[in-house]
Write a protein that holds these residues in place. Structure first.
Motif, PDB file in Angstrom:
ATOM      1  N   UNK A 129       0.855  -1.188   0.000  1.00 21.14           N
ATOM      2  CA  UNK A 129       0.000   0.000   0.000  1.00 21.14           C
ATOM      3  C   UNK A 129       0.892   1.239   0.000  1.00 21.14           C
ATOM      4  N   UNK A 130       0.952   1.922  -1.147  1.00 19.93           N
ATOM      5  CA  UNK A 130       1.780   3.116  -1.286  1.00 19.93           C
ATOM      6  C   UNK A 130       0.956   4.396  -1.247  1.00 19.93           C
ATOM      7  N   UNK A 131      -0.308   4.283  -0.846  1.00 24.36           N
ATOM      8  CA  UNK A 131      -1.153   5.470  -0.761  1.00 24.36           C
ATOM      9  C   UNK A 131      -0.721   6.347   0.403  1.00 24.36           C
ATOM     10  N   UNK A 132      -0.791   7.677   0.255  1.00 25.52           N
ATOM     11  CA  UNK A 132      -0.327   8.596   1.306  1.00 25.52           C
ATOM     12  C   UNK A 132      -1.030   8.345   2.635  1.00 25.52           C
ATOM     13  N   UNK A 133      -0.235   8.370   3.709  1.00 26.74           N
ATOM     14  CA  UNK A 133      -0.780   8.232   5.052  1.00 26.74           C
ATOM     15  C   UNK A 133      -1.145   6.830   5.455  1.00 26.74           C
ATOM     16  N   UNK A 134      -0.810   5.828   4.639  1.00 26.43           N
ATOM     17  CA  UNK A 134      -1.143   4.452   4.970  1.00 26.43           C
ATOM     18  C   UNK A 134       0.129   3.617   5.070  1.00 26.43           C
ATOM     19  N   UNK A 189      -8.438  -0.618  -3.180  1.00 23.37           N
ATOM     20  CA  UNK A 189      -7.888   0.727  -3.069  1.00 23.37           C
ATOM     21  C   UNK A 189      -6.951   0.961  -4.258  1.00 23.37           C
ATOM     22  N   UNK A 190      -6.572   2.213  -4.433  1.00 23.89           N
ATOM     23  CA  UNK A 190      -5.690   2.569  -5.538  1.00 23.89           C
ATOM     24  C   UNK A 190      -4.368   1.813  -5.415  1.00 23.89           C
ATOM     25  N   UNK A 191      -3.968   1.188  -6.488  1.00 21.39           N
ATOM     26  CA  UNK A 191      -2.738   0.409  -6.513  1.00 21.39           C
ATOM     27  C   UNK A 191      -1.807   0.999  -7.565  1.00 21.39           C
ATOM     28  N   UNK A 192      -0.634   1.428  -7.119  1.00 15.72           N
ATOM     29  CA  UNK A 192       0.289   2.136  -7.998  1.00 15.72           C
ATOM     30  C   UNK A 192       0.782   1.270  -9.151  1.00 15.72           C
ATOM     31  N   UNK A 193       0.926  -0.021  -8.905  1.00 10.17           N
ATOM     32  CA  UNK A 193       1.459  -0.919  -9.939  1.00 10.17           C
ATOM     33  C   UNK A 193       0.594  -0.922 -11.184  1.00 10.17           C
ATOM     34  N   UNK A 194      -0.715  -0.877 -10.992  1.00 14.16           N
ATOM     35  CA  UNK A 194      -1.633  -0.871 -12.133  1.00 14.16           C
ATOM     36  C   UNK A 194      -1.449   0.399 -12.955  1.00 14.16           C
ATOM     37  N   UNK A 195      -1.260   1.517 -12.266  1.00 20.08           N
ATOM     38  CA  UNK A 195      -1.067   2.795 -12.963  1.00 20.08           C
ATOM     39  C   UNK A 195       0.236   2.817 -13.761  1.00 20.08           C
TER      40      UNK A 195
END
Length: 335
Positions: free
Chosen positions: A100-105, A128-134
């Motif tokens: 989980x690379x989302x801010x604050x987590x 939740x938003x996953x950076x790898x997919x982006x």
């Protein structure tokens, strides 16, 4: 750095559709909307659909219009998921976890990514938003270096999610290195808290990575019929990477246990030294306390009651006894 570690494209979400991409076959892609997804047929070419699992419209589309079997839909929408591979009637489902690379987590609060494909299209779901997919989306839309086929998209998703785990494990190792190098100077209580926190992170990561290793190994040993030429090569590299992660986590866990034992031993040693000093002091003052207690009773016949110098004589006797005791303790190497 990965060949597709790029600035991710930001696309607006549309009622549960995070994005949909029509693959161009040459590493490029074009965005599609809900009507295009709902009206898609196999003749339109390969498509990658990325959905928000919590969206009612996404759930309704999966159940009623996606063509997936009921068992597959339930597997994709399950609340609690561990990394695994599920082979349905119409396709292959893989559930993996990414950091989980989302801010604050917290990075160890791993996010589930559900991937399904039948070789013609690939459907992914997120919580939740996953950076790898982006990262892969940016490679497709902005740079033309994305996957060319559905099979390649499948293995790239798995590979990129696991590749993103590496920095999180490296950060844990850096922290354990810092604790080991400064163990003698850091506050003991703070160090114990830091070690406990690292052990917790390690346990959480390993809890998901161990079954994730097994799931990827199953994909490698028994690929689907639509797997491309790069399937085994890519998954073998990913499997080796995850095996390395698990081994590093095991090593970090052992190092944390060693540090914990060192802290416990140091505290025990300090306690033993304190108790030893107290025991020696008690042994020194026990005879003196006995004499003062004996001569402090208020009954007749006490010696020196009528002698004005008796108190000073008694003090001198106690001082001599104290010197003799200290000399004996030094001879016995108790001091």
């Amino acid at each position: 750095m990965s060949e597709y570690e790029l600035q991710p494209t930001d696309t607006p979400e549309d009622d549960g559709l995070v994005f949909a991409v029509m693959l161009g076959g040459d590493g490029s892609g074009a965005l599609a909307n809900w009507p295009a997804v709902e009206g898609w047929t196999s003749g339109d070419g390969p498509i990658w659909v990325h959905l928000d699992r919590a969206s009612r419209r996404s759930q309704a589309w999966l159940r009623n219009r996606s063509g997936l079997s009921r068992a597959t839909v339930e597997a994709l929408l399950a609340e609690e998921t561990r990394p695994r591979v599920f082979r349905g009637k119409t396709g292959l489902t893989t559930v993996i976890r990414g950091v989980n690379l989302n801010p604050g987590q917290k990075s160890e609060d791993m996010i589930a990514l559900r991937i399904w494909s039948d070789g013609v299209r690939v459907i992914t779901l997120r919580d939740e938003r996953l950076q790898s997919v982006r990262d892969i989306l940016a490679a497709l839309l902005d740079h033309g270096t994305g996957p060319a086929t559905i099979a390649e998209t499948y293995v790239r998703l798995i590979g990129r999610v696991n590749e993103r785990i590496g920095p999180a494990i490296d950060d844990i190792e850096d922290q354990i290195d810092d604790i080991e190098s400064n163990l003698a100077t850091h506050d003991t209580n703070e160090t114990r808290r830091s070690v406990a926190d690292l052990r917790q992170k390690t346990v959480i990561l390993r809890r998901y990575l161990a079954p994730q290793r097994a799931a990827i190994g199953e994909l490698l040993s028994d690929p689907p019929g639509w797997a491309g030429d790069t399937w085994r090569t890519s998954l073998r590299e990913t499997t080796d990477r995850v095996i390395g992660y698990v081994e590093e986590l095991d090593q970090t866990k052992e190092r944390a246990l060693v540090i914990k034992d060192d802290i416990v031993n140091e505290l025990a040693e300090k306690t033993n030294r304190t108790l030893y000093v107290l025991a020696v002091l008690s042994a020194i003052f026990l005879p003196l306390s006995f004499l003062t207690g004996l001569l402090g009773i208020n009954i007749g016949g006490m010696p020196g009651v009528e002698n004005d110098n008796a108190f000073w004589m008694f003090c001198a006797a106690i001082a001599v006894l104290l010197v003799v005791e200290i000399a004996i303790f030094r001879y016995l190497k108790w001091l």
